[in-house]
Design a protein around this motif. Structure first.
Motif, PDB file in Angstrom:
ATOM      1  N   ASP A 151     -87.681 -59.516   0.085  1.00  0.00           N
ATOM      2  CA  ASP A 151     -86.289 -59.242  -0.250  1.00  0.00           C
ATOM      3  C   ASP A 151     -85.347 -59.556   0.902  1.00  0.00           C
ATOM      4  OD1 ASP A 151     -86.834 -57.203   1.531  1.00  0.00           O
ATOM      5  OD2 ASP A 151     -86.905 -55.639   0.007  1.00  0.00           O
ATOM      6  N   GLY A 152     -85.895 -59.996   2.023  1.00  0.00           N
ATOM      7  CA  GLY A 152     -85.068 -60.373   3.161  1.00  0.00           C
ATOM      8  C   GLY A 152     -84.666 -59.213   4.055  1.00  0.00           C
ATOM      9  N   GLU A 153     -84.994 -57.967   3.684  1.00  0.00           N
ATOM     10  CA  GLU A 153     -84.595 -56.817   4.482  1.00  0.00           C
ATOM     11  C   GLU A 153     -85.774 -55.925   4.873  1.00  0.00           C
ATOM     12  OE1 GLU A 153     -81.374 -54.567   2.984  1.00  0.00           O
ATOM     13  OE2 GLU A 153     -80.095 -56.302   2.556  1.00  0.00           O
ATOM     14  N   THR A 154     -86.703 -55.688   3.953  1.00  0.00           N
ATOM     15  CA  THR A 154     -87.847 -54.823   4.235  1.00  0.00           C
ATOM     16  C   THR A 154     -88.777 -55.495   5.237  1.00  0.00           C
ATOM     17  OG1 THR A 154     -87.697 -53.960   1.982  1.00  0.00           O
ATOM     18  CG2 THR A 154     -89.718 -53.505   3.215  1.00  0.00           C
ATOM     19  N   GLN A 155     -89.155 -54.751   6.281  1.00  0.00           N
ATOM     20  CA  GLN A 155     -90.005 -55.295   7.330  1.00  0.00           C
ATOM     21  C   GLN A 155     -91.428 -54.752   7.299  1.00  0.00           C
ATOM     22  OE1 GLN A 155     -88.064 -54.643  11.091  1.00  0.00           O
ATOM     23  NE2 GLN A 155     -86.248 -55.828  10.540  1.00  0.00           N
ATOM     24  N   TYR A 156     -91.629 -53.556   6.752  1.00  0.00           N
ATOM     25  CA  TYR A 156     -92.951 -52.939   6.733  1.00  0.00           C
ATOM     26  C   TYR A 156     -93.245 -52.422   5.329  1.00  0.00           C
ATOM     27  CZ  TYR A 156     -92.003 -52.920  11.750  1.00  0.00           C
ATOM     28  OH  TYR A 156     -91.671 -53.292  13.031  1.00  0.00           O
ATOM     29  N   SER A 157     -94.503 -52.430   4.980  1.00  0.00           N
ATOM     30  CA  SER A 157     -94.934 -51.915   3.688  1.00  0.00           C
ATOM     31  C   SER A 157     -96.395 -51.479   3.813  1.00  0.00           C
ATOM     32  CB  SER A 157     -94.780 -52.987   2.601  1.00  0.00           C
ATOM     33  OG  SER A 157     -95.082 -52.450   1.330  1.00  0.00           O
ATOM     34  N   GLY A 158     -96.865 -50.801   2.787  1.00  0.00           N
ATOM     35  CA  GLY A 158     -98.241 -50.351   2.777  1.00  0.00           C
ATOM     36  C   GLY A 158     -98.393 -48.872   3.018  1.00  0.00           C
ATOM     37  N   TYR A 159     -98.019 -48.047   2.038  1.00  0.00           N
ATOM     38  CA  TYR A 159     -98.219 -46.599   2.150  1.00  0.00           C
ATOM     39  C   TYR A 159     -98.367 -46.004   0.755  1.00  0.00           C
ATOM     40  CZ  TYR A 159     -93.428 -45.732   0.580  1.00  0.00           C
ATOM     41  OH  TYR A 159     -92.274 -45.672  -0.162  1.00  0.00           O
ATOM     42  N   CYS A 160     -99.094 -44.905   0.672  1.00  0.00           N
ATOM     43  CA  CYS A 160     -99.229 -44.116  -0.540  1.00  0.00           C
ATOM     44  C   CYS A 160     -99.181 -42.643  -0.133  1.00  0.00           C
ATOM     45  CB  CYS A 160    -100.544 -44.405  -1.269  1.00  0.00           C
ATOM     46  SG  CYS A 160    -100.679 -46.092  -1.916  1.00  0.00           S
ATOM     47  N   SER A 161     -98.637 -41.805  -0.980  1.00  0.00           N
ATOM     48  CA  SER A 161     -98.477 -40.406  -0.598  1.00  0.00           C
ATOM     49  C   SER A 161     -98.610 -39.489  -1.798  1.00  0.00           C
ATOM     50  CB  SER A 161     -97.118 -40.183   0.079  1.00  0.00           C
ATOM     51  OG  SER A 161     -96.059 -40.396  -0.843  1.00  0.00           O
ATOM     52  N   MET A 162     -98.853 -38.238  -1.495  1.00  0.00           N
ATOM     53  CA  MET A 162     -98.937 -37.152  -2.463  1.00  0.00           C
ATOM     54  C   MET A 162     -98.136 -35.997  -1.877  1.00  0.00           C
ATOM     55  SD  MET A 162    -102.440 -35.108  -3.426  1.00  0.00           S
ATOM     56  CE  MET A 162    -102.454 -33.485  -4.158  1.00  0.00           C
ATOM     57  N   ARG A 163     -97.225 -35.432  -2.666  1.00  0.00           N
ATOM     58  CA  ARG A 163     -96.309 -34.435  -2.130  1.00  0.00           C
ATOM     59  C   ARG A 163     -96.112 -33.313  -3.139  1.00  0.00           C
ATOM     60  NH1 ARG A 163     -90.374 -35.841   0.505  1.00  0.00           N
ATOM     61  NH2 ARG A 163     -89.675 -33.703   0.850  1.00  0.00           N
ATOM     62  N   SER A 164     -96.101 -32.084  -2.653  1.00  0.00           N
ATOM     63  CA  SER A 164     -95.912 -30.936  -3.538  1.00  0.00           C
ATOM     64  C   SER A 164     -94.456 -30.865  -3.999  1.00  0.00           C
ATOM     65  CB  SER A 164     -96.299 -29.641  -2.827  1.00  0.00           C
ATOM     66  OG  SER A 164     -95.453 -29.421  -1.707  1.00  0.00           O
ATOM     67  N   ARG A 165     -94.282 -30.371  -5.197  1.00  0.00           N
ATOM     68  CA  ARG A 165     -92.928 -30.194  -5.717  1.00  0.00           C
ATOM     69  C   ARG A 165     -92.265 -28.998  -5.032  1.00  0.00           C
ATOM     70  NH1 ARG A 165     -92.040 -33.091 -10.441  1.00  0.00           N
ATOM     71  NH2 ARG A 165     -93.916 -33.933 -11.426  1.00  0.00           N
ATOM     72  N   PRO A 166     -90.967 -29.059  -4.787  1.00  0.00           N
ATOM     73  CA  PRO A 166     -90.283 -27.916  -4.167  1.00  0.00           C
ATOM     74  C   PRO A 166     -90.380 -26.673  -5.044  1.00  0.00           C
ATOM     75  CG  PRO A 166     -88.906 -29.891  -4.121  1.00  0.00           C
ATOM     76  CD  PRO A 166     -90.071 -30.205  -5.004  1.00  0.00           C
ATOM     77  N   ALA A 167     -90.563 -25.543  -4.402  1.00  0.00           N
ATOM     78  CA  ALA A 167     -90.650 -24.285  -5.146  1.00  0.00           C
ATOM     79  C   ALA A 167     -89.258 -23.835  -5.567  1.00  0.00           C
ATOM     80  CB  ALA A 167     -91.309 -23.213  -4.284  1.00  0.00           C
ATOM     81  N   VAL A 168     -89.119 -23.460  -6.811  1.00  0.00           N
ATOM     82  CA  VAL A 168     -87.834 -22.981  -7.324  1.00  0.00           C
ATOM     83  C   VAL A 168     -88.056 -21.658  -8.043  1.00  0.00           C
ATOM     84  CG1 VAL A 168     -86.762 -25.252  -7.540  1.00  0.00           C
ATOM     85  CG2 VAL A 168     -88.136 -24.363  -9.421  1.00  0.00           C
ATOM     86  N   GLY A 169     -87.044 -20.820  -8.017  1.00  0.00           N
ATOM     87  CA  GLY A 169     -87.089 -19.546  -8.713  1.00  0.00           C
ATOM     88  C   GLY A 169     -86.331 -19.611 -10.015  1.00  0.00           C
ATOM     89  N   SER A 170     -85.967 -18.473 -10.533  1.00  0.00           N
ATOM     90  CA  SER A 170     -85.223 -18.419 -11.778  1.00  0.00           C
ATOM     91  C   SER A 170     -83.849 -19.057 -11.609  1.00  0.00           C
ATOM     92  CB  SER A 170     -85.074 -16.957 -12.233  1.00  0.00           C
ATOM     93  OG  SER A 170     -84.424 -16.193 -11.233  1.00  0.00           O
ATOM     94  N   PHE A 171     -83.400 -19.697 -12.688  1.00  0.00           N
ATOM     95  CA  PHE A 171     -82.114 -20.389 -12.722  1.00  0.00           C
ATOM     96  C   PHE A 171     -82.029 -21.452 -11.623  1.00  0.00           C
ATOM     97  CE2 PHE A 171     -81.323 -16.311 -14.778  1.00  0.00           C
ATOM     98  CZ  PHE A 171     -80.746 -16.737 -15.965  1.00  0.00           C
ATOM     99  N   ASN A 172     -83.167 -22.091 -11.381  1.00  0.00           N
ATOM    100  CA  ASN A 172     -83.242 -23.249 -10.487  1.00  0.00           C
ATOM    101  C   ASN A 172     -82.818 -22.921  -9.060  1.00  0.00           C
ATOM    102  OD1 ASN A 172     -84.091 -25.906 -10.335  1.00  0.00           O
ATOM    103  ND2 ASN A 172     -82.010 -26.715 -10.455  1.00  0.00           N
ATOM    104  N   ARG A 173     -83.075 -21.685  -8.621  1.00  0.00           N
ATOM    105  CA  ARG A 173     -82.750 -21.305  -7.258  1.00  0.00           C
ATOM    106  C   ARG A 173     -83.833 -21.780  -6.303  1.00  0.00           C
ATOM    107  NH1 ARG A 173     -83.439 -16.590  -6.222  1.00  0.00           N
ATOM    108  NH2 ARG A 173     -84.554 -15.932  -8.101  1.00  0.00           N
ATOM    109  N   LYS A 174     -83.432 -22.179  -5.127  1.00  0.00           N
ATOM    110  CA  LYS A 174     -84.379 -22.632  -4.118  1.00  0.00           C
ATOM    111  C   LYS A 174     -85.134 -21.433  -3.548  1.00  0.00           C
ATOM    112  CE  LYS A 174     -83.000 -25.792  -1.341  1.00  0.00           C
ATOM    113  NZ  LYS A 174     -82.291 -26.498  -0.250  1.00  0.00           N
ATOM    114  N   LYS A 175     -86.459 -21.550  -3.489  1.00  0.00           N
ATOM    115  CA  LYS A 175     -87.293 -20.504  -2.927  1.00  0.00           C
ATOM    116  C   LYS A 175     -87.784 -20.909  -1.543  1.00  0.00           C
ATOM    117  CE  LYS A 175     -90.240 -18.279  -5.430  1.00  0.00           C
ATOM    118  NZ  LYS A 175     -91.392 -17.942  -6.303  1.00  0.00           N
ATOM    119  N   TYR A 176     -88.104 -19.912  -0.750  1.00  0.00           N
ATOM    120  CA  TYR A 176     -88.522 -20.147   0.624  1.00  0.00           C
ATOM    121  C   TYR A 176     -89.925 -19.592   0.842  1.00  0.00           C
ATOM    122  CZ  TYR A 176     -83.657 -21.292   1.539  1.00  0.00           C
ATOM    123  OH  TYR A 176     -82.430 -21.875   1.499  1.00  0.00           O
ATOM    124  N   TYR A 177     -90.752 -20.384   1.498  1.00  0.00           N
ATOM    125  CA  TYR A 177     -92.084 -19.914   1.875  1.00  0.00           C
ATOM    126  C   TYR A 177     -91.994 -19.155   3.193  1.00  0.00           C
ATOM    127  CZ  TYR A 177     -94.011 -23.225  -1.537  1.00  0.00           C
ATOM    128  OH  TYR A 177     -94.315 -23.907  -2.678  1.00  0.00           O
TER     129      TYR A 177
END
Length: 296
Positions: A151-177
């Motif tokens: 694409d003329g801009e990207t210089q590096y590639s080659g990664y795969c990842s797995m990530r946990s979804r953010p924890a949310v409480g009732s009414f889509n409130r952000k929860k803290y660990y």
């Protein structure tokens, strides 16, 4: 639909730049169209001309179901709060030495995680996740490909990842660990001998911290046997573009956990994860494993 449009218009013209984000997070579960913000766009591609709310389909049936679900969650959160931290009595919370954060026994457990790869930036790596043998672990597998997109801009590639979804409480409130009672991350994994990055993502309170994350390099042994890996929090370093910043610990922030492979070696990979937990190792006294520098 008219009510949703009026609310969105009111937030856009009378609330400034911050109101739409709050409104979208509140109305998100009530709308049939879940994509309310623009995703990654390849360099040179034209942006979408439609506004994000124009494809929204407001449903009163979903409103009733959503309210029932969220009120039941709020009731449970209230009961847990009155009982003690994390829904446990205070004495049990203070004496707690181990805690299982995630274990993989069903599809519901897998749904708490998301996978991604360099396909998002035009790469060719592939990643998948499924339940392992006898539904006793999560199997993360795929193929790494370091070919750079043309694409003329990207210089590096080659990664795969797995990530946990953010924890949310009732009414889509952000929860803290709250990991303040523990000093180590504890995992039972089985890899293929390739190194993985274990990442703890934190909430970026300031714009210059958007790339900050706690990182530890986990080297899997390979072979048919499971290995139990203990990672003290002191081994994680807070990095921004690969530089050690300070000696903070990831113990009391809102966070998501992730695993990333990007060792620049083309070919297949796999990682099995039985469970991920926390450990309070009383024999571990180290506060920070890296050389700290005084800030100017």
């Amino acid at each position: 639909m008219a009510l949703a449009v009026m609310l969105l218009n009111g937030a856009s013209f009378h609330g400034g730049c911050c109101r739409p984000k709050i409104l979208f997070s509140s109305l998100g579960p009530l709308l049939n169209n879940s994509k309310l913000y623009s995703s990654y766009r390849r360099p040179g591609a034209e942006p979408e001309k439609k506004l994000s709310w124009q494809n929204a389909d407001f449903s009163f049936k979903k409103v009733i179901e959503y309210l029932k679900t969220q009120l039941s969650l709020l009731k449970k959160e209230t009961q847990d709060y009155l009982q003690g931290p994390g829904g446990h009595p205070l004495s049990q919370h203070l004496l707690e030495q181990t805690r299982v954060l995630w274990q993989f026994r069903s599809q519901e457990d897998l749904n708490k995680w998301v996978i991604s790869s360099d396909v998002e930036i035009g790469g060719k790596s592939k990643v998948y996740i499924k339940l392992g043998r006898n539904n006793q672990a999560a199997l993360l597998y795929g193929t790494l490909n370091t070919e750079v997109p043309r694409d003329g801009e990207t210089q590096y590639s080659g990664y795969c990842s797995m990530r946990s979804r953010p924890a949310v409480g009732s009414f889509n409130r952000k929860k803290y660990y709250d990991w303040s009672n523990f000093n180590s991350l504890y995992l039972r994994v089985r890899g293929d001998g390739r190194p993985w990055m274990v990442n703890i993502y934190t909430d970026p309170y300031f714009s210059h911290q958007k790339d900050d994350l706690y990182t530890y390099f986990m080297f899997t042994r390979g072979g048919p046997y499971w290995e139990e890996i203990k990672i003290p929090f002191s081994k994680f370093f807070l990095s921004s573009q690969g530089r050690v910043q300070d000696n903070q610990h990831p113990v009391c922030l809102d966070k998501t956990l992730g695993f990333t492979i990007g060792d620049k070696v083309d070919g297949p990979f796999q990682l099995e994860i039985d469970f991920i937990g926390l450990l309070n190792d009383r024999a571990h006294k180290e506060k920070f494993a890296y050389e700290a520098y005084d800030k100017n």
